[in-house]
Each structure stands twice: as structure tokens, then as C-alpha cells.
Design a protein around this motif. Structure first.
Motif, short mmCIF file in Angstrom:
data_model
loop_
_atom_site.label_atom_id
_atom_site.label_comp_id
_atom_site.label_asym_id
_atom_site.label_seq_id
_atom_site.Cartn_x
_atom_site.Cartn_y
_atom_site.Cartn_z
N ALA A 190 0.83 -1.21 0.00
CA ALA A 190 0.00 0.00 0.00
C ALA A 190 0.86 1.26 0.00
O ALA A 190 0.58 2.23 -0.72
N LYS A 191 1.91 1.28 0.80
CA LYS A 191 2.80 2.45 0.85
C LYS A 191 3.44 2.69 -0.50
O LYS A 191 3.52 3.84 -0.97
N ALA A 192 3.91 1.61 -1.14
CA ALA A 192 4.58 1.75 -2.44
C ALA A 192 3.60 2.22 -3.51
O ALA A 192 3.94 3.06 -4.35
N ARG A 193 2.37 1.70 -3.50
CA ARG A 193 1.38 2.13 -4.49
C ARG A 193 1.06 3.61 -4.36
O ARG A 193 0.95 4.33 -5.36
N THR A 194 0.93 4.06 -3.12
CA THR A 194 0.65 5.48 -2.90
C THR A 194 1.78 6.35 -3.42
O THR A 194 1.54 7.38 -4.09
N HIS A 195 3.01 5.96 -3.16
CA HIS A 195 4.15 6.74 -3.63
C HIS A 195 4.22 6.73 -5.16
O HIS A 195 4.49 7.77 -5.78
N LEU A 196 3.95 5.59 -5.75
CA LEU A 196 4.00 5.48 -7.20
C LEU A 196 3.00 6.43 -7.86
O LEU A 196 3.34 7.15 -8.81
N ARG A 197 1.79 6.47 -7.35
CA ARG A 197 0.79 7.38 -7.92
C ARG A 197 1.20 8.83 -7.76
O ARG A 197 1.01 9.65 -8.67
N THR A 198 1.78 9.16 -6.63
CA THR A 198 2.23 10.53 -6.39
C THR A 198 3.29 10.94 -7.40
O THR A 198 3.25 12.05 -7.96
N VAL A 199 4.24 10.06 -7.65
CA VAL A 199 5.32 10.37 -8.59
C VAL A 199 4.78 10.52 -10.01
O VAL A 199 5.13 11.46 -10.73
N LEU A 200 3.92 9.59 -10.43
CA LEU A 200 3.37 9.66 -11.79
C LEU A 200 2.54 10.93 -11.98
O LEU A 200 2.62 11.58 -13.03
N ASP A 201 1.77 11.28 -10.97
CA ASP A 201 0.99 12.53 -11.05
C ASP A 201 1.92 13.73 -11.17
O ASP A 201 1.68 14.65 -11.96
N GLY A 202 2.99 13.73 -10.39
CA GLY A 202 3.93 14.85 -10.41
C GLY A 202 4.64 14.99 -11.75
O GLY A 202 5.00 16.11 -12.13
N LEU A 203 4.83 13.88 -12.43
CA LEU A 203 5.50 13.91 -13.74
C LEU A 203 4.51 14.16 -14.88
O LEU A 203 4.93 14.25 -16.04
N GLY A 204 3.24 14.23 -14.56
CA GLY A 204 2.24 14.49 -15.60
C GLY A 204 1.89 13.29 -16.45
O GLY A 204 1.38 13.45 -17.57
N VAL A 205 2.12 12.08 -15.93
CA VAL A 205 1.81 10.87 -16.68
C VAL A 205 0.33 10.52 -16.53
O VAL A 205 -0.19 10.44 -15.41
N THR A 206 -0.36 10.32 -17.64
CA THR A 206 -1.76 9.87 -17.62
C THR A 206 -1.77 8.35 -17.52
O THR A 206 -1.16 7.67 -18.35
N VAL A 207 -2.45 7.82 -16.51
CA VAL A 207 -2.47 6.37 -16.28
C VAL A 207 -3.83 5.82 -16.71
O VAL A 207 -4.88 6.28 -16.25
N HIS A 208 -3.79 4.82 -17.59
CA HIS A 208 -5.00 4.11 -18.02
C HIS A 208 -4.97 2.72 -17.38
O HIS A 208 -4.20 1.85 -17.80
N GLU A 209 -5.78 2.53 -16.36
CA GLU A 209 -5.83 1.24 -15.67
C GLU A 209 -6.87 0.33 -16.33
O GLU A 209 -7.79 0.80 -16.99
N HIS A 210 -6.70 -0.98 -16.13
CA HIS A 210 -7.59 -1.98 -16.71
C HIS A 210 -7.73 -1.76 -18.22
O HIS A 210 -8.81 -1.89 -18.79
N ALA A 211 -6.61 -1.41 -18.82
CA ALA A 211 -6.57 -1.13 -20.26
C ALA A 211 -5.74 -2.21 -20.95
O ALA A 211 -4.53 -2.09 -21.11
N ASP A 212 -6.39 -3.27 -21.33
CA ASP A 212 -5.75 -4.39 -22.02
C ASP A 212 -5.60 -4.02 -23.50
O ASP A 212 -6.60 -3.97 -24.23
N VAL A 213 -4.40 -3.75 -23.93
CA VAL A 213 -4.17 -3.31 -25.31
C VAL A 213 -4.28 -4.50 -26.25
O VAL A 213 -3.61 -5.52 -26.08
N THR A 214 -5.11 -4.37 -27.27
CA THR A 214 -5.37 -5.46 -28.21
C THR A 214 -4.77 -5.24 -29.59
O THR A 214 -4.67 -6.18 -30.38
N SER A 215 -4.39 -4.01 -29.91
CA SER A 215 -3.73 -3.76 -31.20
C SER A 215 -2.94 -2.46 -31.13
O SER A 215 -3.26 -1.57 -30.34
N VAL A 216 -1.92 -2.39 -31.97
CA VAL A 216 -1.06 -1.20 -32.05
C VAL A 216 -0.97 -0.78 -33.51
O VAL A 216 -0.71 -1.61 -34.39
N GLU A 217 -1.19 0.50 -33.75
CA GLU A 217 -1.02 1.07 -35.09
C GLU A 217 0.03 2.17 -35.01
O GLU A 217 0.54 2.49 -33.94
#
Length: 422
Positions: A190-217
Motif C-alpha cells: 500500500a505504501k509503495a502504491r501510494t508513492h507510485l501514484r504521487t510520482v506519476l501525477d507529479g510527472l504528468g503521466v496519464t495512467v489508463h488502468e484496466h486497459a488491455d491493449v489489443t492492437s497497435v497502429e
């Protein structure tokens, strides 16, 4: 007098460690030790996300690393392994004609490559950071992108997290996103997950969860839910696949294509003159769980194999090097990090180190891993033993008499039973 021929395939963390340790365990007069690698430099794979983000990595020429050790370096690409004839086919790095290298003992350490996963368009349009060449291609692609262009990293494991944070920190002008199949960091405490989200937010990364990628173009990725994520550069980090060469041999493999080996020696279960280490092999670790593909697994596997080979050739007892996990180290750019401490069988515990202390910890681990390749006995005195020089030809191959006497006596009852059934 005929030298026992040991050939090591691959000079990643596992292969280079095995070659160096063998050179320090056996006398040069007794063995001819050859290391075959496609590149002249040792590649710090755990830093390839840094290279992709535009940083320069310190060159580590293999000839310098193995200078004076007695290891013969062959810069060549392995094209085939015949474990029945005990030969390896190679072509030179410059496309030179095919050659064969004969061996008495083989250490197979050709490792892994990025896994397309059978997803449409990945091979054609996505980039990887699983190889030196792949990281360089991604670096060039990122450098060509104008401000505001979208980049999508697919995969929420260690490689994906390190890659997306490195890119976002180095190029804050890009629209960087991360697509993960499940919940972000669901394998962390739980501690690590909280820190990870904080860092990604601070870097401006948009996170798409439960996003199973099925094709790439070329300009997007599509998820199982039908969402299109714009992407001018897609980075695929969902996992690793073993080098396909082993599948063309008669070695016993797992369903995943890894070589099945004995747990305490890394000796092939089907061919006792072949040892496999690193991502190319699989065996059970603590709790009976298969060892994961990682430097943390590959290096101690290499030590175990090298010591087992040396013991087999010199008639001494095979030492036991327990393989267990202590932590998972994640760099989150150059200014932040995460150390998730684990149980011996690699399950996260609540304790985690974050921030600047984690950065220093991870850097120490990376430097230590590279140092251990050049110092495979960890700075302890070299212990070279004699015993492999007396050799006889039997059925077209050379085996040491000492090795024959030692079989079944020094490698444990389990291995003796395995050999009897081969």
C-alpha cells in the motif's frame, strides 16, 4: 594433455558472470574457455530505459573486462546449437562465413527478448527497451517528436514503470501515458502504491488502468474496451520471451521455451554436459515458485552453474548458493525511486523505501550488479583447482577422467538419478 573445452553463449549478466567465475575456479592449463557474444560490449540491461530517454551509458568493453583472465572472447552471433554433436554454429559480427565451435561443456545464457504477445501491430509499430538496439531506436524516435506529441508505454511492471517515468522526466513537453492491464502497482504494498501514484501525477503521466491493449497502429493503441489512445511512439514492456534458439535443439524445455535445469547446479535435465542460466532457464526457487526473469535470478544462477562445473571437473563437492529475493528496485526517473522489500519467494511486504534514499539504493544495486560481472567471486580470493587435464576420447567426445569419477558422488543423489535416466 588436452584441455576441457567450455563454451559460454551470451555475455549478459548471467553469461558474463559464469565465464568470469569459471576462469577464477579452474586452471588455464586445464580448460579452454570461450565466451561468445553478439556485441563487443557488456550491456547494462537494467539501464536501457535511461539510454532510451537520451542519457549516455558508460561503455564496458568485454575485452577489457576479461583481459588477463584466460577467457577467449568471440564477437559473433550464435545461429544454431547441436547438443547431440556438441557444436555451436556462429557467424561473425561482420557477417563473416559460418563457423562451428566444439565444446565439452556448454553454458547456455542467451537470455530473452521482448515479447510481442501475439498482439496485432506490436512487431511493426511498437518499440522495446529489452535490447541495446531497441533502446537506441526508441531514443531516436523520441528525439524526433515535437512538443505535445503523445507517447504510450504499455505494461505496468518494473520495465514499464521505469521507462514511462524516465521519458516523462526527460521530456516533460510530451504527452506521456501508461496503459496497464490491471490496477496500477497491484503487486506492490500500500505504501509503495501510494508513492507510485504521487510520482506519476507529479510527472504528468496519464495512467489508463484496466486497459488491455489489443492492437497497435502507427498512431494509436486500441484497448479491449474499444478505446483508442493516440500515440506517436508506443513502447511495449509487457514481458520477455526467451531466445528462440533453444527450441530448435533436443534440450528438454518448458512450455514457455525455457531450458529445464536441476535446481542446485543449473544442469540440463536432458543433456548433462549443458548448463543453462539466466532468462534462458527455469527452475524452482523459494517456496517452489519458478525464478522470475531478472538480474536478481540470473547472477546467482550463474554462480551456481560455474561452481558446479568446476566441482564436476575437479572432483570436489558442489557448493550450495541459495537463491532468494530481498527486494524489487524501481527507478522513477533520476530524482525518485522505490524499493519494495519482499519475502524470499518475491512477495511484497509492507516495508518500502521511497524518494531520494531509494534513488541511492537503486544506483548502488545497479553499480553492484555491473561490478559483480567483472568480479564474479565478489572480491574473495581466487580458488583455482586442478583436475580437468587428464582426458580421454569416448564415443567421439572428450571427457575428463576426474569428471567421470566424480559423477554421482559429488553432485547429490537427485542429480545422480537424473543422469542415470538420460
Amino acid at each position: 594433455m588436452q584441455q576441457h573445452r567450455i563454451v559460454v553463449l551470451g555475455a549478459g549478466y548471467a553469461g558474463a558472470s559464469a565465464a568470469g567465475r569459471l576462469a577464477r575456479r579452474l586452471h588455464r592449463q586445464d580448460v579452454a574457455l570461450t565466451l561468445v557474444n553478439a556485441e563487443p560490449d557488456f550491456v547494462e540491461r537494467v539501464r536501457l530505459h535511461q539510454l532510451a530517454a537520451g542519457q549516455e551509458l558508460r561503455p564496458r568493453p568485454l575485452r577489457e573486462m576479461f583481459g588477463g583472465t584466460g577467457v577467449e572472447l568471440r564477437v559473433a552471433r550464435v545461429t544454431a546449437v547441436d547438443v547431440d554433436r556438441k557444436t555451436v554454429a556462429v557467424t561473425g559480427a561482420d557477417g563473416a562465413a559460418r563457423e562451428e565451435i566444439a565444446y565439452d561443456t556448454l553454458v547456455y545464457a542467451l537470455g530473452s527478448q521482448w515479447d510481442h504477445g501475439g498482439v496485432s501491430g506490436v512487431a511493426e509499430h511498437a518499440h522495446d527497451v529489452a535490447s541495446h538496439a531497441g533502446a537506441l531506436r526508441l531514443r531516436d524516435r523520441l528525439a524526433a517528436l515535437a512538443a505535445g506529441r503523445p507517447v504510450v508505454v504499455v505494461g505496468g511492471g518494473l520495465t514499464g514503470l521505469e521507462t514511462v517515468t524516465e521519458i516523462a522526466e526527460a521530456r516533460p513537453d510530451l504527452a506521456v501515458a501508461l496503459a496497464v492491464r490491471g490496477a496500477l502497482g497491484d503487486w506492490l504494498s500500500a505504501k509503495a502504491r501510494t508513492h507510485l501514484r504521487t510520482v506519476l501525477d507529479g510527472l504528468g503521466v496519464t495512467v489508463h488502468e484496466h486497459a488491455d491493449v489489443t492492437s497497435v497502429e502507427a498512431d494509436r493503441v486500441t484497448t479491449a474496451r474499444g478505446a483508442d489512445l493516440p500515440s506517436d511512439a508506443t513502447v511495449w514492456t509487457t514481458g520477455f520471451a526467451v531466445h528462440p534458439l533453444a527450441a530448435a535443439t533436443s534440450l528438454r524445455l518448458t512450455d514457455a521455451g525455457q531450458i529445464a535445469v536441476e535446481a542446485t547446479t543449473m544442469r540440463s535435465l536432458s543433456h548433462p554436459d549443458v548448463y543453462a542460466v539466466g532468462d534462458a532457464a527455469v527452475t524452482a526457487g523459494p517456496g517452489g515458485k519458478p525464478l522470475r526473469m531478472s538480474c536478481a535470478s540470473g547472477t546467482p544462477m550463474a554462480w551456481q552453474a560455474a561452481d558446479a562445473i568446476a566441482a564436476r571437473l575437479t572432483g570436489t563437492r558442489v557448493p550450495r548458493i541459495p537463491i532468494r529475493y530481498y527486494q524489487q528496485c524501481v527507478s522513477l526517473g533520476r530524482r525518485d525511486g522505490l524499493i519494495q522489500f519482499t519475502t524470499a519467494d518475491d512477495r511484497a511486504v509492507e516495508r518500502a523505501l521511497t524518494g531520494r534514499p531509494a534513488v541511492l539504493y537503486k544506483e548502488l544495486v545497479c553499480k553492484g550488479a555491473a561490478w559483480a560481472v567483472a568480479h564474479p567471486t565478489l572480491g574473495l580470493p581466487t580458488r583455482r583447482r586442478r583436475g580437468a587435464v587428464r582426458a580421454v576420447a569416448t564415443e567421439g567426445r572428450t571427457e575428463g577422467r576426474t569428471e567421470e569419477r566424480a559423477q554421482g558422488r559429488t553432485e547429490g543423489r537427485t542429480q545422480g538419478r537424473t543422469e542415470a535416466g538420460v
